[in-house]
Design an enzyme around this catalytic site. Structure first.
Site, short mmCIF file in Angstrom:
data_model
loop_
_atom_site.label_atom_id
_atom_site.label_comp_id
_atom_site.label_asym_id
_atom_site.label_seq_id
_atom_site.Cartn_x
_atom_site.Cartn_y
_atom_site.Cartn_z
N SER A 1 -5.11 14.96 5.53
CA SER A 1 -5.09 14.61 6.95
C SER A 1 -5.15 15.82 7.88
O SER A 1 -5.91 15.79 8.86
CB SER A 1 -3.87 13.74 7.28
OG SER A 1 -4.02 12.49 6.67
N LYS B 1 6.07 3.87 6.24
CA LYS B 1 5.25 2.99 7.09
C LYS B 1 6.01 1.75 7.58
O LYS B 1 5.81 1.31 8.70
CB LYS B 1 3.99 2.55 6.34
CG LYS B 1 2.97 3.66 6.16
CD LYS B 1 1.72 3.11 5.50
CE LYS B 1 0.76 4.21 5.14
NZ LYS B 1 -0.48 3.69 4.53
N GLY C 1 1.64 -3.97 -2.54
CA GLY C 1 2.48 -3.02 -1.80
C GLY C 1 1.91 -2.78 -0.41
O GLY C 1 1.14 -3.59 0.12
N ARG D 1 1.74 -6.76 -10.63
CA ARG D 1 2.67 -6.63 -11.76
C ARG D 1 3.96 -7.40 -11.48
O ARG D 1 4.42 -8.18 -12.31
CB ARG D 1 2.94 -5.13 -11.98
CG ARG D 1 3.83 -4.80 -13.14
CD ARG D 1 3.93 -3.30 -13.29
NE ARG D 1 4.45 -2.63 -12.07
CZ ARG D 1 4.57 -1.32 -11.94
NH1 ARG D 1 4.22 -0.52 -12.93
NH2 ARG D 1 5.04 -0.80 -10.83
N MET E 1 -8.79 2.08 -3.45
CA MET E 1 -8.31 2.65 -2.19
C MET E 1 -7.82 4.08 -2.35
O MET E 1 -7.64 4.80 -1.38
CB MET E 1 -7.21 1.77 -1.60
CG MET E 1 -7.76 0.44 -1.10
SD MET E 1 -6.48 -0.67 -0.53
CE MET E 1 -5.90 0.18 0.93
N GLY F 1 -11.76 5.88 -2.43
CA GLY F 1 -11.10 5.78 -1.13
C GLY F 1 -11.38 6.92 -0.16
O GLY F 1 -10.75 6.98 0.90
#
Ligand code: ATR
Length: 275
Positions: free
Chosen positions: A20, A69, A133, A156, A219, A243
């Protein structure tokens, strides 16, 4: 002449390998909008304090990554639509009046990469989403918004997938299926939203789900193809996408939230691909 807009950062734990800072410095240079962008390693228990301290010292915007997050979500004053759907925030904008606006750009990042960069389609398609997730949460709402025929979730831990289905079924056709029932289904697109690729783990997938030659999207981005994409290719996947594009596109959307300008992304994706 450059306009000075200091104090942007990524907060997470870990952050040392994040691309980033490189991406946002690149955008800053190309758009001529000056910004200091750093990666800040935040102690697992110290996110709330780190957020306040950053804002107090004049911080203007943040990206948030694992594992904060969901915590960021509850610390905002206002939320964008995607953040509300996802229950997670990856972009924060500190407004001049001191209020905090949180949005989630993962979904739009995924869609821009899959649909615009790769000409993929969602409408009417049968989609398998692996994982339940934060990564799965970020893209599920925007995907359902585009009218897929059905999204099947496999995870899972089954009850996490059940919670996801419960939270998102109002947005479109989504259901959980057990891994051992998967061979009864055929898919147009298989998305890996688990973190297994990050750990170089390969979970067992029935080879038969690749028989219809679906597109496969991981991703996760790594310099080498992920174990999921290697397996998918070997089993007959039509197109395999990692990703990297999503990483750049979600960052471009964060940049847009902060500065009102959408930076060009293709040259950066190509440059990163070569590193
Ligand atoms: P993220 O925000 O990146 O999605 P997360 O919330 O920890 O991170 O979720 C990770 C996802 O990857 C989960 O769906 C997890 O499955 P569980 O819910 O059962 O934990 C999945 N995952 C991680 N490692 C995995 C593995 N080796 N095999 C299968 N699923 C895995």
């Amino acid at each position: 002449m450059k306009i000075s807009l200091p104090n942007y950062a990524l907060m997470g734990n870990p952050v040392s390998h994040s691309k980033s800072p490189f991406i946002h410095r690149y955008f800053s240079e190309k758009t001529n909008i000056a910004m200091d962008y750093d990666a800040i390693l935040v102690p697992t228990q110290g996110f709330r304090e780190a957020l306040s301290a950053f804002q107090k010292q004049g911080g203007k915007g943040l990206n948030i990554t694992l594992p904060f997050k969901q915590q960021a979500f509850i610390l905002m004053d206002t939320l964008g639509k995607a953040a509300q759907q996802a229950g997670a925030v990856n972009t924060i904008f500190f407004r001049p009046d001191g209020s905090r606006y949180g949005e989630n750009t993962d979904g739009i990042g995924f869609l821009r990469d899959y649909m615009e960069n790769h000409q993929g389609e969602i409408s009417g398609k049968k989609i398998l989403l692996l994982g339940a997730g934060g990564a799965a949460r970020g893209i599920l709402g925007p995907i359902l918004g585009l009218g897929p025929k059905e999204v099947i979730i496999v995870n899972r831990t089954k009850n996490k997938a059940d919670v996801l289905v419960q939270d998102f079924k109002k947005f479109g056709p989504v259901k959980r299926v057990d891994m051992n029932e998967l061979s009864e289904f055929q898919f147009d697109l298989i998305i890996n939203a688990t973190s297994a690729s990050l750990k170089e783990e390969l979970f067992e997938l029935p080879a038969v789900i690749f028989k219809s030659h679906p597109w496969c999207y991981d991703m996760v981005y790594q310099s080498q193809p992920t174990s999921f994409l290697v397996f998918a290719k070997a089993q007959g996947a039509n197109k395999c996408i990692d990703g990297l594009g999503m990483l750049v596109e979600q960052a471009a959307e964060s940049f847009f939230i902060w500065h009102g300008i959408k930076p060009e992304t293709q040259t950066l994706i190509e440059a990163l691909r070569k590193t």
